[in-house]
Design a protein around this motif. Structure first.
Motif, short mmCIF file in Angstrom:
data_model
loop_
_atom_site.label_atom_id
_atom_site.label_comp_id
_atom_site.label_asym_id
_atom_site.label_seq_id
_atom_site.Cartn_x
_atom_site.Cartn_y
_atom_site.Cartn_z
N PHE A 27 0.84 -1.20 0.00
CA PHE A 27 0.00 0.00 0.00
C PHE A 27 0.88 1.25 0.00
N ASP A 28 1.91 1.25 0.86
CA ASP A 28 2.79 2.41 0.96
C ASP A 28 3.49 2.68 -0.39
N SER A 29 4.00 1.60 -1.02
CA SER A 29 4.69 1.79 -2.30
C SER A 29 3.76 2.36 -3.35
N LYS A 30 2.54 1.80 -3.41
CA LYS A 30 1.60 2.29 -4.40
C LYS A 30 1.19 3.73 -4.12
N ASP A 33 3.72 5.98 -5.54
CA ASP A 33 3.49 6.13 -6.99
C ASP A 33 2.38 7.14 -7.25
N TYR B 23 4.03 -5.69 -4.37
CA TYR B 23 4.05 -4.47 -5.18
C TYR B 23 4.54 -4.79 -6.58
N THR B 41 -4.47 -3.45 -3.59
CA THR B 41 -3.72 -4.28 -2.65
C THR B 41 -4.58 -5.41 -2.10
#
Lengths: 888, 107
Positions: A27-30, A33, B23, B41
């Motif tokens: 979630f954090d990575s997305k 982005d 990811y 997710t």
């Protein structure tokens, strides 16, 4: 913890458990982005991600519900006794609720099949100075008076019903006809299914003779042929053209009516007599109270509205008031209260059932304490544990509700057959969709109720795991909870049983009332003489006396007599009286009595005891002797301590016009026992019997108010079963005159039974509710006690092995049950005492706090409860210590 | 076993190159499908959980120096077999379509 992860844990605990950290990372990575795409990108991203979680959670729940249900079904199959007991308990309780709700819904909540029936009122009046509280009905004058002046009324109609003779289509038959103003259809908002209703033209004097058929009559006589419209039928010697057929649901004013004719009246006809009943529709937003006060006020202007009209003047000083009720309430009468009480009591029964099942759930959840603790330790969320219990309770109540629905259908059919015909819409009672919805709702509520109790009780600690695994007795507060539920059940069952007991005694008392006549082996029926054919009193008298002679000759008949009014038939003719030697005090009300004209040997035939003097003999009838026989309460109330024999009384009508006409005095020659007029438990009504020949025939001068003798009720005393005589009676009448109808054929026993049918209905319903609750209570006590014993098997085994007396162990378990039962009974007694006033109005001849009923009911409940404890106690006492310990 | 969903097959393809993490799998699926599939997710991990339960993928050791929250997945032998069966099934469908003239012949 991040918001995302917290939402994830809430919506999808198992995903969170397995991949919480990894998902947070993704979630954090997305999000990083998305942030690069600007604010809008971030908003869309957040929206998608959290929406995605919800979708995941929803799809998970849907897929697990099926899985949970299958698992729950498997678990339930593994403990069949628990499952069967719960399903049966629920089915009984829900079935009883469904059936009584069906009755209440049709009879009390929705008794009138008319549009906007809340705005319908009856038009009725009382006269305070005549001590007539209500039931006078109204006159045509008052009807037009209201129509012209009342602002609160949108429309109104008056009607009167009578038994007439239908001729010309098969055998002549008596038929109930209601003559009504054409406005009735508009007031009630009904229309014929075939043809048309009356026009205003047909409601004016001299209008065409037409008739509208009931659906039943149309079916019976015309096989539902629409060609019936335009044909003629002869009613009471008048040919009438058929113009319409009403729908099957239309039964106004009551289901006995088969034909409607237009009542042809006009304002010019004057004030008239109190011969009508009326119904009106209130204008929108007009309350019942304001309508009543307006109509009562309008009554004050009657004399001015009808200048010089003797009727209006005569009725202006009798203290008239408007006493009409809402039609809904009028049609239900005093059953309403009884039915609500019953619905409350079966709801209580359902409460008992839920308590029972919750109890069983509790003892079961003790057993499964370890299973639940293990699940919890393995990370099962509260939501999943809740699902675990709710899936079982929903499955149980689905089965219980389904079975209950079946029971409700069966019970409803039974009640419809057994119920009194006076209940409005009784025949229409059925388990329809609102009732099914009610049952479904009850099942769902029950499922949530006991599922939640079990779930709440299961939210305990890991302590269960640290237990050694030995089957130990459960904690103290769990015990207390279970005992509170048990005690509550005992209390509820006791209250219901006391109510049922009181009602049963009331019924017994009513049945034991001496009706003042002998019901064994007697046949009654009515014969009406058409006025055209028997136009004078003498002709009518001669006809009745010939018929009596024919009946007396029938084999099996030991006596025959006629009366103008049979006991318990209600609606007897009554009037005010003059008593010789009692000067009329101005303003004081005159005594009122019921008048009955009877043939000779009437008292002997019907079995009414002559207390003093003699009855009416054939000499009195043949020579029109001015004599009278009065009943006991008449003598006591009006003649005081004077010897009634030889006193003279007279009807107050026609009024003796100033000195010129002496009233027609009747000399009292005898006193007879009281007989009931309307209902068995009424207080006796003063009654005056006169020879048949003193009554009024079709040719009697207008204004005379004596009992009419055209329509009389026959009483035959028989030596064979009374109803077996009906064919011979019909034959005898036919031989006399082929056109005479026989109506209301019944044995005297049936007449008496009918009078207490409603009370019986209430009693039967109460007894059902009480026995279901006692049964459920007993099952509950037995279930919990035997579970307790089986949970304590090891402990008891150890104690017996250590030398405890088996009898001591049984006594201990019995004592435990007795204490719980005793406390429950104390609470139940207090509740019954406090609630006594609610049932008082339904009772007769017994106090709502009758000690005998209280003591015997308590004794019975205590005995049954102890028996339910004794069986498990005996099992405990007989435990073999070796096998008890091996069972571990 | 229920047939492999579109997304599940893409996930298996994404792991065909070797172990990967959520990811990266998501990015791979999005790229390979030309943006047609862009799992959130939650959706992606629901599929991953399902595949893991069915034994088609398994947790794999994370390479040194990565975020410790990051979880790596790898194809199991059964996963490889199922992916290949699925590819065969799709291939058979494509051939059938060609025979019917619904899809141009290979050049």
């Amino acid at each position: 913890m991040s918001l995302y992860r917290r939402v994830l844990r809430l919506l999808s605990p198992d995903l969170e458990r397995d991949y919480g950290a990894a998902m947070e990372d993704m979630f954090d990575s997305k999000r990083d982005d998305a942030r690069r795409k600007g604010v809008l990108g971030l908003v869309i991203f957040t929206w998608r991600e959290f929406g995605g979680l919800m979708a995941v959670s929803a799809s998970h729940i849907i897929s697990t519900i099926g899985q949970d249900t299958r698992q729950a079904a498997r678990r339930l199959m593994r403990s069949p006794s628990f499952t069967i007991a719960s399903v049966l308990t629920l089915a009984l309780a829900i079935g009883a609720n469904g059936a009584i709700y069906a009755v209440v819904k049709h009879v009390v909540i929705d008794p009138l099949p008319y549009a906007d029936s809340d705005g319908l009122i009856e038009l009725d009046h009382g006269a305070q100075r005549l001590k007539v509280t209500n039931g006078l009905g109204l006159t045509r004058g008052i009807y037009f008076h209201y129509l012209n002046r009342a602002q609160s009324i949108q429309s109104a109609a008056v009607y009167q019903s009578a038994d007439r003779t239908l001729t010309g289509r098969g055998d002549p038959e008596p038929i109930r006809v209601t003559a009504t103003t054409p406005s009735l259809a508009q007031v009630l908002g009904v229309a014929p299914v075939v043809g048309r209703w009356f026009t205003d033209e047909e409601g004016r004097p001299g209008g065409p003779a037409v008739v509208v058929l009931s659906h039943g009559f149309w079916t019976r006589k015309f096989g539902r042929d629409t060609n019936a419209i335009g044909q003629s039928i002869v009613i009471g010697d008048v040919p009438r053209q058929i113009i319409g057929v009403m729908p099957a649901s239309f039964a106004f004013p009551d289901p006995r009516v088969e034909l409607w004719t237009p009542e042809q009246i006009a304002p010019e006809m004057g004030f008239g007599l109190w011969s009508y009943a009326g119904v009106a529709r209130l204008r929108d937003k007009v309350s019942y109270e304001s309508a009543r006060s307006e109509l009562t006020t309008l009554l004050g202007g009657l004399a001015q509205a009808f200048p010089g009209d003797r009727g209006a003047i005569g009725n202006s000083d009798i203290g008239l008031s408007f006493t009409g009720r809402l039609l809904k309430e009028a049609s239900v009468g005093n059953v309403r209260q009884a039915l609500w009480m019953l619905l409350a009591s079966v709801a209580t029964v359902l409460l008992i059932a839920c308590a029972n099942i919750a109890n069983l759930f509790l003892v079961r959840s003790d057993v499964r304490q370890r299973e639940v603790a293990v699940r919890r330790a393995l990370g099962a969320g509260r939501l999943e544990l809740g699902q675990y219990f709710l899936s079982e309770s929903f499955l149980l109540s689905a089965f219980g509700g389904g079975l209950g629905l079946g029971l409700a259908v069966a019970a409803t059919r039974m009640l419809v057959t057994a119920g009194p015909s006076t209940l409005p819409r009784l025949r229409e009672i059925q388990v329809d969709s609102p009732v099914i919805a009610y049952i479904a709702l009850l099942s769902a509520i029950a499922a949530v109720a006991f599922g939640t109790i079990a779930f709440a009780r299961s939210s305990f600690s890991y302590a269960a795991l640290s237990d050694t695994g030995r089957a130990n007795t459960v904690t103290r507060d769990r015990h207390r909870m279970r005992h509170v539920l048990l005690g509550g059940q005992v209390a509820l069952a006791l209250v219901l049983l006391i109510a049922a007991g009181l009602m049963a005694r009331t019924f017994q008392n009513v049945r034991a009332i001496d009706p003042g006549f002998d019901v064994a082996s007697a046949l009654t029926f009515r014969i009406g003489l058409p006025a055209r054919q028997f136009a004078t009193r003498d002709a009518a008298l001669a006809a009745h006396s010939q018929l009596l002679d024919r009946f007396k000759e029938l084999p099996g008949v030991s006596g025959a007599a006629v009366t103008s009014c049979l006991p318990l038939s209600g609606g007897c003719h009554g009037n005010s009286l003059l008593i010789e030697g009692q000067p009329r005090v101005p303003g004081a009300t005159l005594p009122i009595a019921v008048f009955r004209a009877v043939s000779d040997r009437y008292f002997e035939t019907i079995g009414t005891r002559v207390l003093l003097g003699r009855g009416i003999d054939s000499n009195d009838v043949d020579h029109r002797e001015p004599v009278a026989v009065v009943n006991d309460v008449f003598a006591k109330k009006f003649l005081g301590d004077r010897n009634p024999i030889g006193q003279r009384v007279a009807s107050n009508r026609p009024p003796p016009s100033a000195g010129t006409m002496e009233p027609e005095w009747l000399t009292i020659v005898g006193v007879v026992a009281n007989t009931p007029t309307r209902s068995v438990d009424e207080s006796p009504i003063p009654t005056l019997y006169m020879p048949l020949s003193m009554g009024d025939g079709p040719d009697s001068p207008p204004g005379r108010i004596g009992p009419a003798i055209s329509v009389l009720t026959y009483v035959l005393r028989t030596s064979t079963p009374p109803l077996d005589l009906v064919p011979q009676v019909r034959q005898a009448v036919l031989a006399f005159d082929g056109n005479l109808p026989i109506a209301q054929v019944a044995s005297l026993q049936e007449v008496l039974d009918r009078a207490s049918a409603q009370m019986q209905f209430t009693m039967v319903l109460l007894v059902i509710a009480a026995s279901v609750s006692l049964l459920l209570g007993t099952i509950g006590i037995y279930g919990v006690m035997s579970y307790t014993v089986s949970r304590r098997t090891a402990e008891i085994g150890v104690r017996i092995a250590l030398g405890a007396e088996p009898s001591g162990i049984a006594a201990q378990i019995l004592k435990q049950g007795a204490v719980v039962t005793g406390i429950g009974m104390a609470i139940g007694l207090a509740a019954a005492f406090a609630g006594a006033r609610f049932i008082t109005s339904l009772l007769y001849g017994i106090s709502a706090r009758d000690p005998f009923i209280y003591v015997t009911t308590c004794g019975a409940v205590f005995g049954i409860a102890l028996l339910a404890c004794w069986l498990p106690a005996r099992r405990a006492a007989r435990l073999n210590p070796v096998s008890a310990l091996r069972a571990e | 076993m229920t047939p492999l969903s579109d997304l599940a097959f893409h996930v298996l393809l994404a792991l065909g190159d070797g172990p990967s993490h959520g990811y990266a799998i998501g990015k791979n699926v999005e790229g390979r499908s030309g943006g047609r599939l862009d799992p959130t997710t939650g959706t992606l991990y629901q599929v991953l959980q399902r595949l893991a339960e069915d034994g088609l993928i398994a947790s794999a050791r994370s390479p040194a120096g990565t975020d410790e929250r990051r979880k790596y997945f790898a194809l199991t032998a059964q996963g490889r077999r199922v992916a290949s069966e699925e590819a065969g099934r799709l291939d058979a469908l494509v051939r059938a379509a060609r025979k019917l003239g619904l899809y141009p012949q290979r050049a």
